[in-house]
Design an enzyme around this catalytic site. Sequence first.
Site, PDB file in Angstrom:
ATOM      1  CG  HIS A 421     -67.205  41.187  72.319  1.00  0.00           C
ATOM      2  ND1 HIS A 421     -66.926  40.203  71.385  1.00  0.00           N
ATOM      3  CD2 HIS A 421     -67.359  40.528  73.503  1.00  0.00           C
ATOM      4  CE1 HIS A 421     -66.895  39.021  71.978  1.00  0.00           C
ATOM      5  NE2 HIS A 421     -67.156  39.175  73.262  1.00  0.00           N
ATOM      6  CB  CYS A 440     -67.670  39.164  77.208  1.00  0.00           C
ATOM      7  SG  CYS A 440     -66.525  39.895  78.402  1.00  0.00           S
TER       8      CYS A 440
END
Length: 538
Positions: A421, A440
């Site tokens: 992301h 992440c």
Amino acid sequence: MRGTSFFRRNGAAARGIVAGLLGVWALSCHAGTLAADATLWFSQGRPTAEARQAADILAAAAADGLEPRDYDAGDLRRALGQAADGPPLAPEAVNLLDDRLTAAMEHYLADLHGGRVDPRKIHENFAAAPDGQFNPPAYLRAAVAGHDLPEAVRRAAPSFPLYGTLRGALARYRALAGHAAWQAPLPPLPGRKLVSGQAYAGVPALTQRLIALGDLPVGTPAPERYEGAMVDGVKAFQARHGLDADGEIGAGTFAQLNAPVAGRVRQIELTLERLRWTPLLEGPRMIVVNVPEFVLRAYEVHDAHVQVKAEMKVIVGKALDTRTPLFKEDMRFIEFSPYWNVPPSIARAETVPRLRRDPGYFERQGFEFVGGDGKAVTTLSAASLDAVLRGQLRIRQRPGPMNALGDIKFIFPNNDNIYLHHTPSPGLFTRGRRDLSHGCIRVEEPVALASFVLQDTPGWTEARIREAMERGQSSTLRLQQPLPVVLAYGTAIVKADGRVYFFPDIYGLDKVLDEALRQRSASRRTFASAQMHPQLSY
């Protein structure tokens, strides 16, 4: 004992081979041996040309970062040499030596092709390739029958280009081990750090070392002070070792400059081992994140040539407590202007305590509560925070400039809920060490990555990608074709400039792999010795 002469005379040769070959079963757990009347490596009691090739191949296993002793390379080479020069062997001795060489070669081919340890046992969740894709016994027999053994061995190694360039780097760094530049450590720095223009007693030795490493041109004279070309050489060295390339020699740079060459050799060997099981060429297009390098590369394969289409910095999980896991999954969705569902662990440990201390944080961050029915509650209350702790509500962050995921999310479904992301804090990409996330992976150039992912999807131009990211309304796009994503770990690589780059073992996984390989080799040799000398095992 192992290493003694097997073939002083024919009878002694048979007895010696029988004794030595009791250890072959330590190498042949998965190897199918030939029938007694169908030898692979002998003709009329003499080793064939292929047998001598096989012995040379095993003796050279270190060129691929493997351990020749794991395949009894020295004993086999001596035994075959004596079998070639001495009296013809009895059939029993031929069969035993033939089986021993076959088992060693099958084991070597399996190790070369797929690695020596199960990656899932050392925190790398890559499944082994299906057995039917590579069958060492059948592969070996076909190579010998086709008189194609050396080339067949080359084909059994990983075909990814990085493997070949690292193999060459391994030979170069092994050659440096005896170089005069490493006969003594560099002298201590004159202060906390060495900057341009300062005097330093180690200038001649440092010049010699940088030339040997290729960070200074051959023939560069040693200056009287630390200045000029030498500073540029240190900058080049720093860039290759995951350091800030400022030309100043502080404690970190000094430690890397003084690192033993043997340690660099081992880093290369461990990365070669990982390349044997990391799935890097399983499709024409792929995204690979090299975690310790903090870099993502998106590449395509055309006619067996790898082309890097996008490369960017990334931020990965914290080494201390939220490490990014290693695995391969297929990207299937892109979410534009995404919501961020705060993971329960983060909500309990960080978000709820912060909201109790600073209620205004709720509105500033664009948070809301969501129940099991999907309804959102946009006002903060103590009751809602308590419900989050009981698991009855979750905290979600709405799309917007403060959203922790930025304005795009790349989804490859996996058990760890890891994804790629963007981020509202792009300034973090200027840092040299970027293990800063909860697991992440934040990407520096999301538009470039989205353009690569969607390059074959009609209508998805760069302008349309940006519009979808900036719309502020969450939407999900399903990819027409899944795109493999590999989260990998390599602390040594060779880049396009032909230079070797080393990175810190931020998660300690090189240490784990190194210990696993050493234990495996020790166990194998211990078992083989017990088979050769059964009285020692009582």
